[in-house]
Scaffold this motif. Structure first.
Motif, PDB file in Angstrom:
ATOM      1  N   UNK A  66     -14.098   6.493 -40.313  1.00  0.00           N
ATOM      2  CA  UNK A  66     -14.477   7.930 -39.723  1.00  0.00           C
ATOM      3  C   UNK A  66     -13.776   7.650 -38.533  1.00  0.00           C
ATOM      4  N   UNK A  67     -13.735   6.755 -37.584  1.00  0.00           N
ATOM      5  CA  UNK A  67     -13.005   6.588 -36.184  1.00  0.00           C
ATOM      6  C   UNK A  67     -11.640   7.033 -36.352  1.00  0.00           C
ATOM      7  N   UNK A  68     -10.894   6.315 -37.499  1.00  0.00           N
ATOM      8  CA  UNK A  68      -9.620   6.619 -37.812  1.00  0.00           C
ATOM      9  C   UNK A  68      -9.263   8.051 -38.062  1.00  0.00           C
ATOM     10  N   UNK A  69      -9.815   8.555 -38.943  1.00  0.00           N
ATOM     11  CA  UNK A  69      -9.643   9.972 -39.353  1.00  0.00           C
ATOM     12  C   UNK A  69      -9.788  10.885 -37.903  1.00  0.00           C
ATOM     13  N   UNK A  70     -10.797  10.768 -37.289  1.00  0.00           N
ATOM     14  CA  UNK A  70     -10.983  11.611 -35.968  1.00  0.00           C
ATOM     15  C   UNK A  70      -9.881  11.215 -34.935  1.00  0.00           C
ATOM     16  N   UNK A  71      -9.498  10.106 -34.951  1.00  0.00           N
ATOM     17  CA  UNK A  71      -8.435   9.745 -34.040  1.00  0.00           C
ATOM     18  C   UNK A  71      -7.267  10.381 -34.318  1.00  0.00           C
ATOM     19  N   UNK A  72      -6.835  10.319 -35.616  1.00  0.00           N
ATOM     20  CA  UNK A  72      -5.467  11.001 -36.156  1.00  0.00           C
ATOM     21  C   UNK A  72      -5.584  12.576 -35.846  1.00  0.00           C
ATOM     22  N   UNK A  73      -6.784  13.087 -36.070  1.00  0.00           N
ATOM     23  CA  UNK A  73      -6.793  14.552 -35.820  1.00  0.00           C
ATOM     24  C   UNK A  73      -6.797  14.965 -34.440  1.00  0.00           C
ATOM     25  N   UNK A  74      -7.410  14.093 -33.343  1.00  0.00           N
ATOM     26  CA  UNK A  74      -7.550  14.153 -31.870  1.00  0.00           C
ATOM     27  C   UNK A  74      -6.044  14.162 -31.486  1.00  0.00           C
ATOM     28  N   UNK A  75      -5.126  13.107 -31.920  1.00  0.00           N
ATOM     29  CA  UNK A  75      -3.902  12.907 -31.427  1.00  0.00           C
ATOM     30  C   UNK A  75      -3.088  13.894 -31.978  1.00  0.00           C
ATOM     31  N   UNK A  76      -3.170  14.453 -32.982  1.00  0.00           N
ATOM     32  CA  UNK A  76      -2.364  15.731 -33.368  1.00  0.00           C
ATOM     33  C   UNK A  76      -2.307  16.696 -32.577  1.00  0.00           C
ATOM     34  N   UNK A  77      -3.723  17.008 -31.781  1.00  0.00           N
ATOM     35  CA  UNK A  77      -3.757  18.188 -31.066  1.00  0.00           C
ATOM     36  C   UNK A  77      -3.564  17.782 -29.560  1.00  0.00           C
ATOM     37  N   UNK A  78      -3.474  16.702 -29.117  1.00  0.00           N
ATOM     38  CA  UNK A  78      -3.364  16.181 -28.016  1.00  0.00           C
ATOM     39  C   UNK A  78      -1.989  16.553 -27.011  1.00  0.00           C
ATOM     40  N   UNK A  79      -2.080  16.972 -25.775  1.00  0.00           N
ATOM     41  CA  UNK A  79      -0.644  17.424 -25.271  1.00  0.00           C
ATOM     42  C   UNK A  79      -0.005  16.179 -24.895  1.00  0.00           C
ATOM     43  N   UNK A  80      -0.558  14.858 -24.689  1.00  0.00           N
ATOM     44  CA  UNK A  80       0.062  13.740 -24.334  1.00  0.00           C
ATOM     45  C   UNK A  80      -0.710  12.730 -25.022  1.00  0.00           C
ATOM     46  N   UNK A  81      -0.510  12.541 -26.311  1.00  0.00           N
ATOM     47  CA  UNK A  81      -1.165  11.356 -27.121  1.00  0.00           C
ATOM     48  C   UNK A  81      -1.024  10.099 -26.812  1.00  0.00           C
ATOM     49  N   UNK A  82      -2.199   9.290 -26.876  1.00  0.00           N
ATOM     50  CA  UNK A  82      -1.830   7.736 -26.786  1.00  0.00           C
ATOM     51  C   UNK A  82      -0.759   7.378 -27.785  1.00  0.00           C
ATOM     52  N   UNK A  83      -0.889   7.645 -29.027  1.00  0.00           N
ATOM     53  CA  UNK A  83       0.187   7.401 -30.360  1.00  0.00           C
ATOM     54  C   UNK A  83       0.530   8.686 -30.723  1.00  0.00           C
ATOM     55  N   UNK A  84       1.878   8.925 -30.667  1.00  0.00           N
ATOM     56  CA  UNK A  84       2.429  10.195 -31.065  1.00  0.00           C
ATOM     57  C   UNK A  84       2.517  10.085 -32.681  1.00  0.00           C
ATOM     58  N   UNK A  85       1.980  11.090 -33.438  1.00  0.00           N
ATOM     59  CA  UNK A  85       1.883  10.982 -35.002  1.00  0.00           C
ATOM     60  C   UNK A  85       3.311  10.812 -35.389  1.00  0.00           C
ATOM     61  N   UNK A  86       4.325  11.311 -34.667  1.00  0.00           N
ATOM     62  CA  UNK A  86       5.763  11.416 -35.165  1.00  0.00           C
ATOM     63  C   UNK A  86       6.295   9.704 -35.225  1.00  0.00           C
ATOM     64  N   UNK A  87       5.497   8.810 -34.445  1.00  0.00           N
ATOM     65  CA  UNK A  87       6.125   7.556 -34.547  1.00  0.00           C
ATOM     66  C   UNK A  87       5.893   6.993 -35.806  1.00  0.00           C
ATOM     67  N   UNK A  88       4.829   7.279 -36.790  1.00  0.00           N
ATOM     68  CA  UNK A  88       4.775   6.891 -38.171  1.00  0.00           C
ATOM     69  C   UNK A  88       5.531   7.508 -38.988  1.00  0.00           C
TER      70      UNK A  88
END
Length: 501
Positions: free
Chosen positions: A271-293
């Motif tokens: 559940x935490x992993x799913x929420x993390x992906x959603x939070x990072x997709x909306x963050x202005x300056x994400x901890x881990x950019x989804x584009x990296x993957x």
């Protein structure tokens, strides 16, 4: 080893705005940093019986001395790497080394078990910073053509710390008591602090993420002379830490037995992993950019690191039981045989880096995986009648293959990383390795117990233990072959993307 890497590199680094001091001193500081963090991981395990006696505690209580360190490193290493990218890696590394050193002194002075556990958590935070930033500094301290050698040196120091921990800890406990296993790292920490402060390159202004800069400059508008750096992603960092903590606890608390608590923790991690992906997709300056993957090479490298580290834990989980129960060795001989693995890793690191520089990281990644797979197959098929040599020979092949793979894989990932992402990428590499080690402890232990057809492997017969070992390493060979498939797939997809662009 450091001198050979230093030859001919100081001018090249200075020309890039790097340190004017000889690179050997830079690498000496980074090497000590890596040694300290790995020594902190391995030296405490041997002291658990003494700690249980000293504090009148149960094994379940004193195991938190190890778990607190492991959890702190695992949950915070990516955030530490990203923070270094934003505020400056040198100053954060200095803070990490200082925290590790002070926490080591507090561990040695702890009057109660819970104070010791708290100090170990602080020590783990310092180690997370050191692990995340040590590899990130290689891109600034060493020319690209010699990155492999530097990565090999760091791998060697990590292996030395892992190998030295149990033996050094045993000597210190027998001679000076349990406090010495923590206090011994204090002078090493002070030496590291001096080297890092004197010789590492000063922090330079790192540009903000390019996509953020583009968003902040209106079309046709005036160019800004300076743009503020992106903010640190606090929500993403906290969410990732909680997710990783839930996963690590799910994998470690059951000691190979997955019960109701483990299922709840694992569900929380998912559940935490799913929420993390959603939070990072909306963050202005994400901890881990989804584009990296979406980079197939990076994704494959991280997955391979996790798989191969999972396999390496099989040697530590299965090896002691096989050597003692199936081959009948006493404790001293078991420890001596098991030390062959870290010794081989220590001797292989720097040569593996040189070969990676010469023949290319991808080729050596495949060669390392091939050797590891071969060693696993030999461990799965070698009869017990071959004795100790039948175990040590394949173990040497597996460990040498792992050392070659790790050096080449780290080199491939870190060689072309932009300066403003080196810390977080290094943190992700270390995280993938730690997750593999954590997963291997539980999964490989469960496979071994299932294949041995017993609930308690400590009382299983020699035949059952031998069968369990063969099945475990057959599974390990399959995992390494899966890593080989990932290497080929990542290479193919990267070429297709390059041709398409």
């Amino acid at each position: 080893m450091v001198k050979s890497i230093d030859a001919g590199t100081s001018r090249a680094v200075a020309g890039r705005g790097g340190p004017t001091a000889p690179v050997r001193w830079v690498l000496a500081g980074l090497s000590l940093s890596m040694l300290l963090s790995s020594l902190g991981t391995s030296i405490a395990n041997v002291g658990l019986p003494a700690l249980a006696h000293a504090f009148g505690a149960s094994f379940q209580q004193v195991q938190w001395v190890v778990l607190a360190y492991l959890l702190a490193v695992t949950t915070l290493i990516v955030g530490a790497g990203r923070l270094g990218d934003l505020i400056g890696r040198r100053r954060l590394l200095l803070a990490g080394v200082l925290l590790f050193t002070v926490a080591s002194a507090l561990c040695g002075a702890a009057a109660t078990l819970w104070l010791l556990i708290a100090a170990r958590a602080a020590q783990g935070l310092g180690a997370a910073v050191m692990m995340a930033l040590t590899m990130a500094f290689v891109g600034e301290a060493v020319p690209k053509a010699r990155t492999g050698r530097a990565m090999g040196l760091l791998g060697t120091m990590s292996a030395i710390g892992t190998a030295l921990g149990p033996s050094l800890g045993g000597v210190l406990i027998s001679g000076f008591g349990w406090r010495a296993i923590f206090l011994v790292t204090v002078p090493l920490g002070l030496a590291t602090l001096v080297l890092v402060r004197r010789h590492l390159p000063a922090d330079r202004h790192l540009p903000a993420d390019r996509h953020l800069l583009a968003d902040r400059t209106p079309p046709g508008g005036p160019q800004r002379s300076s743009t503020p750096r992106p903010a640190f992603d606090h929500p993403g960092t906290v969410l990732l830490a909680l997710t990783l903590a839930a996963y690590a606890l799910a994998m470690t608390l059951g000691h190979g037995h997955f019960g109701g608590l483990g299922a709840v923790l694992l569900a929380a991690a998912v559940l935490g992993a799913v929420l993390f992906v959603r939070v990072e997709a909306r963050a202005a300056s994400p901890l881990i950019r989804p584009a990296m993957f979406r980079d197939p090479a990076l994704s494959a490298s991280l997955a391979m690191s996790t798989l191969v580290s999972t396999v390496m834990m099989a040697t530590l989980v299965v090896g002691p039981f096989y050597l003692s129960r199936a081959l009948g060795l006493d404790d001293a001989l078991v420890g001596l045989v098991l030390s062959a693995g870290p010794l081989v890793a220590a001797l292989t690191g720097v040569p593996a880096g040189r070969v990676a520089d010469r023949f290319g990281a991808y080729r050596m990644t495949v060669a390392g995986l091939g050797a590891a797979a071969t060693g696993c197959v030999l461990l799965a098929v070698t009869p017990t009648a071959f004795g100790v040599l039948g175990y040590v020979g394949p173990l040497v092949i597996v460990t040498a293959g792992y050392a070659v793979f790790q050096t080449a894989n780290n080199t491939a990932v870190m060689a072309d990383v932009p300066a403003d992402r080196r810390g977080v990428t290094s943190g992700m590499l270390n995280l993938s390795r730690n997750l593999g080690l954590i997963t291997g402890t539980s999964v490989m232990g469960a496979v071994f117990a299932f294949a041995s057809a017993t609930d308690d492997v400590t009382t299983a017969g020699s035949g059952a233990v031998a069968t369990g070992m063969r099945v475990t390493f057959a599974v390990a060979a399959a995992l390494v072959l899966a890593a080989l498939a990932l290497a080929a797939t990542g290479r193919t997809l990267t070429r297709r993307l390059a041709q398409g662009s």
